[in-house]
Design a protein around this motif. Structure first.
Motif: not given
Ligand code: ADP
Ligand code: ASP
Ligand code: MG
Length: 438
Positions: A6-14, A64-77
């Motif tokens: 699976f490529g980047g878009t396929s795992v691009g969000s929660a 920092n910006l990238l980490e914020t993005k990942y933490n948001a994904v964790v919240e949703e996933l």
């Protein structure tokens, strides 16, 4: 066993990760190769850029910006506090590594850069494995850094990969998740298979385990008959021969990384291109079967430079070509297209790192001219010379476009044209109009 990538878009969000999990849970044991979430590798490249330039503020801000993005994904996933916590720990560890490189005593070299670039795949695979475990699936993470290896020439080591992956597969899991793109090099350092190289990981793994099929899941329903970024109403191609797919991938069809064809072809493992957004679509099956008399697809490769060497000395001489090619070889510069006449040779390159030195040396053999800003347009299909009429159709389609070089006969599968970069989109559209709109 099958290999799914699976490529980047396929795992691009929660949400997308959840969709991927639905797709891979079909009751069959398989190895799932994941890319980094889309945008992550580019962000890691830009963090490395700041670190090379010793701009630690720029690097820290981007981290920092990238980490914020990942933490948001964790919240949703994740549904449970327990798995949210586990995922946060994983993320903290990887971002702590990135931050450790912003310290003033760090010398940032290509070794550190490759470790930075690996973080995207390490994050996505850990996150999806945790999600699977949270949903009760027996999923195991196969660390690519323990089996994917390249030698001193950056070539994969199939025997090493085969033995090491076999040892890891012993575990009794329903699903194996592993990282695309990343590997270790001959010095044991973290390295990678070049940008877009997760496709290559999938086919190397497929060959290593004698997979029954390799599936490349992306954001489009298979290889289209022209580049959908530049041509409207392109159509998916149902079947491609490995050679046809290799030509298309090499000449710009971004859906497939060019290196990914060879391991699958040699092991005779079919490769299926499928769409995560539309899993029921047929996609494209790439195999050793070819269809007679069909023109399949068109692709374009940018940033091409043409070099012409004209010399009376070439007339009736032997050894001239060898001397020319040796110059390119000594500068590790691959040649794409070649055309010759009795008094000259034209060839194209896309890597211009050593262009000045190459031209300097070529001048010993003749008059050298260089044309920049060109594009190769490649038409792929059953191009056997006994199929009369198709060259006329292809050439006829380009009747209003200046063509700098034509190459035909090198393989049974392709005919290529060199045009100005400014004419690329016009050429692609003219070919679609003439070849595929009947
Ligand atoms: P992934 O992140 O899944 O590896 P890529 O972005 O590398 O996906 O490849 C998929 C993209 O390739 C498509 O979105 C499409 O824009 C592009 N593409 C270029 N040429 C073609 C083609 N001939 N057929 C299908 N897709 C193509
Ligand atoms: N994540 C890597 C890249 O963006 C590898 C891949 O996606 O294939 O290039
Ligand atoms: Mg890709």
């Amino acid at each position: 066993m099958k290999v799914f990538k699976f490529g980047g878009t396929s795992v691009g969000s929660a949400q997308r990760m959840k969709e991927v999990v639905k797709l891979i849970l079909d009751g069959e044991r398989k190895i799932v190769v994941l890319s980094a979430m889309s945008g992550t590798t580019n962000t890691l490249v830009s963090i490395s850029d700041y670190l090379y330039k010793k701009n630690t503020d720029g690097a820290s801000e981007t981290i920092n910006l990238l980490e914020t993005k990942y933490n948001a994904v964790v919240e949703e996933l994740y549904a449970t506090a327990e798995y949210k916590q586990k995922a946060v720990e994983v993320i903290k560890e990887h971002f702590a590594f990135l931050r450790s490189l912003t310290k003033s005593n760090i010398v940032f070299t290509s070794v550190e850069e490759k470790a930075v670039l690996a973080q995207g795949e390490l994050l996505s695979t850990n996150m999806v494995t945790l999600y699977l475990q949270e949903t009760g699936v027996k999923a195991a993470l196969l660390p690519a850094l323990d089996f994917m290896k390249i030698d001193k020439n950056a070539e994969p080591e199939p025997q090493f990969i085969r033995e090491h992956i076999a040892a890891l597969l012993g575990e009794n899991a329903e699903l194996y998740i592993t990282q695309g793109f990343i590997c270790r090099n001959a010095y044991g350092e973290i390295d990678n298979l070049q940008r877009g190289g997760s496709d290559y990981s999938a086919s190397l793994i497929g060959a290593a385990i004698d997979a029954e099929e390799i599936q490349i899941w992306t954001d489009i329903d298979g290889m289209h008959n022209n580049d959908p970024r530049f041509v409207q109403n392109t159509q998916p191609v149902a079947n491609l021969h490995f050679e046809e797919a290799a030509e298309l991938a090499y000449f710009g069809a971004k859906i497939l990384h060019p290196t990914c064809i060879l391991p699958a072809k040699l092991a005779n493992i079919p490769v299926r291109l499928l769409n995560t957004m539309d899993p029921k679509a047929n996609g494209t099956l790439i195999s050793n079967e070819s269809e007679k008399g069909e023109i399949k697809a068109v692709a374009a490769k940018d940033n091409i430079t043409a070099i012409k060497i004209k010399s009376g000395r070439m007339l009736l001489a032997y050894g001239f070509m060898r001397r020319i090619f040796e110059i390119f070889e000594s500068y590790k510069t691959p040649i794409d297209m070649i055309t010759t006449s009795e008094v000259g040779v034209s060839l194209t390159i896309d890597n211009t790192k050593h262009l000045d030195e190459i031209i300097d040396e070529l001048k010993k053999f003749g008059t050298v001219t260089v044309d920049e800003d060109l594009a190769i347009i490649c038409v792929v299909g059953d191009m056997n010379y006994e199929n009369i009429g198709f060259q006329a159709r292809v050439v006829g389609a380009l009747k209003n476009i200046p063509v700098r070089m034509v190459s035909y006969g090198g393989s049974n599968y392709n005919i290529s044209f060199l045009v100005k970069a400014a004419d690329k989109i016009k050429a692609l559209n003219a070919l679609s109009d003439n070849l595929f709109k009947l």
